[in-house]
Design a protein around this motif. Structure first.
Motif, short mmCIF file in Angstrom:
data_model
loop_
_atom_site.label_atom_id
_atom_site.label_comp_id
_atom_site.label_asym_id
_atom_site.label_seq_id
_atom_site.Cartn_x
_atom_site.Cartn_y
_atom_site.Cartn_z
N ASN A 212 0.81 -1.22 0.00
CA ASN A 212 0.00 0.00 0.00
C ASN A 212 0.84 1.27 0.00
N VAL A 213 2.15 1.11 0.17
CA VAL A 213 3.00 2.30 0.27
C VAL A 213 2.96 3.10 -1.02
N LYS A 214 2.97 2.40 -2.14
CA LYS A 214 2.98 3.13 -3.41
C LYS A 214 1.65 3.85 -3.62
N VAL A 215 0.56 3.20 -3.24
CA VAL A 215 -0.75 3.85 -3.35
C VAL A 215 -0.77 5.12 -2.51
N PHE B 36 8.06 11.08 0.09
CA PHE B 36 7.40 10.28 -0.95
C PHE B 36 7.78 10.75 -2.35
N LYS B 37 8.98 11.34 -2.43
CA LYS B 37 9.42 11.96 -3.67
C LYS B 37 9.40 10.99 -4.85
N SER B 38 10.04 9.87 -4.69
CA SER B 38 10.18 8.97 -5.83
C SER B 38 9.23 7.79 -5.71
N LEU B 39 8.25 7.74 -6.62
CA LEU B 39 7.30 6.62 -6.58
C LEU B 39 7.98 5.31 -6.96
N THR B 40 8.95 5.39 -7.86
CA THR B 40 9.65 4.17 -8.26
C THR B 40 10.39 3.58 -7.06
N SER B 41 11.03 4.46 -6.31
CA SER B 41 11.77 3.97 -5.15
C SER B 41 10.80 3.41 -4.10
N LEU B 42 9.65 4.06 -3.94
CA LEU B 42 8.68 3.56 -2.97
C LEU B 42 8.24 2.16 -3.35
N GLU B 43 8.02 1.96 -4.65
CA GLU B 43 7.53 0.67 -5.10
C GLU B 43 8.61 -0.40 -5.00
N LYS B 44 9.82 -0.01 -5.39
CA LYS B 44 10.88 -1.01 -5.48
C LYS B 44 11.50 -1.34 -4.12
N ASN B 45 11.67 -0.31 -3.30
CA ASN B 45 12.54 -0.50 -2.13
C ASN B 45 11.86 -0.55 -0.78
N VAL B 46 10.64 -0.03 -0.69
CA VAL B 46 10.09 0.15 0.66
C VAL B 46 9.27 -1.07 1.09
N ASP B 47 9.62 -1.59 2.24
CA ASP B 47 8.91 -2.73 2.80
C ASP B 47 7.73 -2.29 3.64
N ALA C 207 -4.61 15.65 -11.50
CA ALA C 207 -4.26 15.15 -10.17
C ALA C 207 -5.11 13.92 -9.83
N VAL C 208 -6.40 13.99 -10.20
CA VAL C 208 -7.29 12.85 -9.96
C VAL C 208 -6.74 11.61 -10.65
N LEU C 209 -6.33 11.82 -11.89
CA LEU C 209 -5.86 10.68 -12.68
C LEU C 209 -4.52 10.14 -12.18
N THR C 210 -3.72 11.00 -11.55
CA THR C 210 -2.47 10.53 -10.94
C THR C 210 -2.75 9.40 -9.97
N ARG D 190 1.30 7.76 -4.15
CA ARG D 190 0.58 8.37 -5.28
C ARG D 190 -0.50 9.32 -4.79
N ALA D 191 -1.14 8.96 -3.68
CA ALA D 191 -2.16 9.83 -3.12
C ALA D 191 -1.54 11.17 -2.71
N ILE D 192 -0.36 11.11 -2.10
CA ILE D 192 0.32 12.35 -1.72
C ILE D 192 0.69 13.16 -2.97
N HIS D 193 1.15 12.47 -4.01
CA HIS D 193 1.48 13.17 -5.25
C HIS D 193 0.25 13.84 -5.85
N ALA D 194 -0.90 13.16 -5.76
CA ALA D 194 -2.14 13.74 -6.30
C ALA D 194 -2.50 15.00 -5.51
#
Lengths: 235, 372
Positions: free
Chosen positions: B9-12, B80-91, B218-221, B15-19
């Protein structure tokens, strides 16, 4: 910064007898790559050509006849010779940090990849980077104290990215980010980094860089700790 | 308040913060038994977003008994700067705020034994309450995010507002051209969609709704990343349009955007349709009420919340706002608030006030009261 790499140092022969230094390298990119890592002004490096055409390498023949003489660069690419003479200047005395291996208190060797990730997260609005190295938790911590908040990045000593962890005492030192930033150029190119601090808190960052030809080179970066920070100013 | 967000759920969450970051400059956070609420509003108060994370979104959730606080968006974005890093690295990601703490702690536990801790300063303890009806007499269209993002890709980057025209047999999305000196020299893009392309097509009456594209993006993000549909609810022009996203089962988000009032009607009665000011457009009737209380003061909270403030949202594009502000804002006043009232007072034709809240109701002051 200093760097070391294997160049073919020639014994003087008849043609080159006037020179006190002669060095030749088949692929000049190996040199320019390292010069970039030691924060050379990019425009000076145009002399080595910006061509990235694969299969074509530029060879370099570098000569220097001693004090007052120009640095002679002869570049050869596909049979075309370029002859350059660069005026040399009076040298400023190189700062000696007197960093000797005997005085090293803490030492960590890690993969550069994991440190690059931290750099991208740390807050560059912070004036200083605080580095904690300790035999106990948090082992190895990088901290910034910026406008938007405080950030700590901790590495476990047991991480698979940490190759060697030899910390004998807890040290917390602060370094000016503006001074450390130039070494990022080396970090970006490097595979591994060795971080050592001595009793005075002087840090030596040694970056291991592999050139295109798989030569292993080292770029070393020294920085003194920031003395102006009052204790207790940062958490 | 303590919440641990599991890795999936971290990436979600990121993304919510990015939106939210595409809308406002601050995040208002509330921790309740029902979950964690994140809200933001843009500086012109023409767009508002509210996210609700249910306790099940977290691996562990300890509610902060109605704890409320506000943090700067840019501080939050550090973590939450990098979504890729959140997805790849965060447990896992831990959020923590003590009752009397002035720092929100965000901790990212990453692969390779790396832990990043962010101490995010709490600016103020305040809340944001938007008043809008989600299930009124509105029409609702539901479509896959992909359909919409493919659609809006056709618009030039300079397009600020789009008009959604809905009829029983067709949906048209076109860029809104209004304040150009020569509208014939502007690229007009229109794109038609069939009702069959929508998952839900519930239309009460035909409508032409104009809203800002930036906030729609932003909604679509948020929705596109999870590949979930977006529901669009709207009524008449000038009334807010609401985009709802539900990421099953534990995250719900509503984005409330101001819309332009019916510009055709406006042109008929507006004497100066060539005026550089966009005086033919009427602000919407979205009202945000915004109680504020002083830090950690329960008593003050009760008192102040009774003085709920009504800040009508304006319906201009950001660039428009700046133009207006340069002309009318007294230096040193809070721009957004000042603008709200100035804009309403100066550019709103009085004959349309029936559809919008009375500009006299604008109470942009009194939010800085400090209780002792």
């Amino acid at each position: 910064m200093t760097y070391t790499m294997p160049l073919h140092i020639q014994d003087t022969d008849d043609d080159d007898s006037n020179y006190i230094l002669i060095a030749k390298i088949d692929n000049v990119k190996n040199v320019s790559q390292l010069l970039k890592a030691v924060h050379f002004k990019e425009e000076c490096l145009n002399i080595f050509g910006a061509s990235t055409v694969s299969g074509i390498t530029t060879a370099l023949h570098l000569c220097y006849a001693g004090y007052g003489s120009p640095l002679v660069l002869i570049l050869e690419e596909g049979g075309v010779l370029t002859d350059c003479r660069i005026k040399t200047q009076e040298t400023e005395e190189v700062l000696d940090f007197q960093f000797s291996p005997e005085n090293v208190v803490n030492k960590v060797i890690m993969k550069s990849e994991i440190l690059r990730e931290a750099w991208s997260d740390l807050d560059m609005t912070s004036e200083i980077l605080q580095i904690v190295m300790s035999p106990d938790k948090p082992y190895f911590r990088l901290s910034t104290f910026g406008n938007a908040g405080t950030i700590h990045v901790d590495y476990s000593k047991d991480s698979d990215m940490v190759e060697s962890f030899q910390c004998t005492q807890t040290q917390s030192n602060r370094y000016k980010i503006s001074l450390l930033k130039p070494s990022l150029k080396a970090l970006i190119q490097s595979l591994k980094i060795s971080i050592r601090t001595d009793e005075q808190g002087i840090i030596c960052l040694q970056y291991m860089i592999k050139t295109e030809d798989e030569h292993v080179c080292f770029v070393e970066y020294y920085c003194v700790p920031d003395e102006e920070v009052e204790v207790g100013e940062y958490e | 308040m303590k919440g641990i967000i599991p890795g999936n759920n971290v990436k979600v969450f990121g993304r919510a913060i990015h939106a939210l970051a595409k809308i406002g400059e601050d995040i208002y956070i509330e921790s309740e038994e029902a979950g964690l609420f994140l809200q933001t509003v843009n500086s012109a108060r023409s767009a508002y977003a509210c996210l609700c994370l249910s306790p099940h979104f977290f691996a562990i959730y300890e509610e902060g008994s109605g704890i409320k606080w506000k943090v700067a968006m840019k501080s939050c974005m550090m973590a939450f700067k990098s979504l890729t890093s959140l997805e790849k690295n965060v447990d896992k990601c831990c959020l923590e705020l003590g009752t009397n703490e002035d720092k929100l702690i965000v901790q990212l536990h990453q692969k390779h034994g790396m832990v990043k801790t962010f101490y995010i300063p709490v600016i103020e303890s305040e809340t944001l309450q938007a008043v809008f009806q989600k299930n009124g007499s509105a029409s609702t269209l539901t479509a896959q995010s992909r359909l919409m993002s493919d659609g809006i890709q056709n618009f030039q980057a300079s397009v600020e507002e789009v008009t959604l025209s809905v009829s029983p047999d067709k949906v048209t999305l076109c860029n809104f051209v209004d304040d150009e000196p020569d509208p014939t020299k502007v690229v007009h893009t229109a794109l038609s969609l069939e009702p069959e392309e929508f998952e839900n097509y519930q239309l009460n009456h035909c409508a032409e709704i104009t809203f800002c594209l930036k906030e729609f993006r932003a909604v679509l993000t948020l929705s596109e990343g999870s590949n979930v549909p977006v529901s669009i609810s709207f009524e008449d022009p000038g009334r807010p349009i609401i985009f709802s996203v539900k990421i099953e089962p534990d995250l719900e988000a509503d984005f409330v955007l101001a819309t332009l009032a019916d510009h055709n009607k406006g042109q008929l009665s507006s004497s100066g349709s060539s005026s550089p000011q966009r005086n033919i457009n009427k602000p919407t009737s979205v009202v945000v009420s915004r109680p504020r209380k002083s830090l950690n003061n329960k008593h003050a909270q009760e008192v102040v919340s009774k003085q709920a403030l009504h800040l009508p949202l304006t319906s201009t594009s950001p660039s428009m706002e700046h133009k207006e502000m340069e002309e009318y804002v007294v230096p040193g006043t809070p721009p957004s608030k000042r603008f709200c009232s100035m804009f309403l007072g100066l550019s709103q034709p009085s004959q349309f006030t029936s559809m919008a809240p009375d500009p006299d109701e604008v109470l942009a002051e009194a939010t800085d009261e400090e209780e002792s």
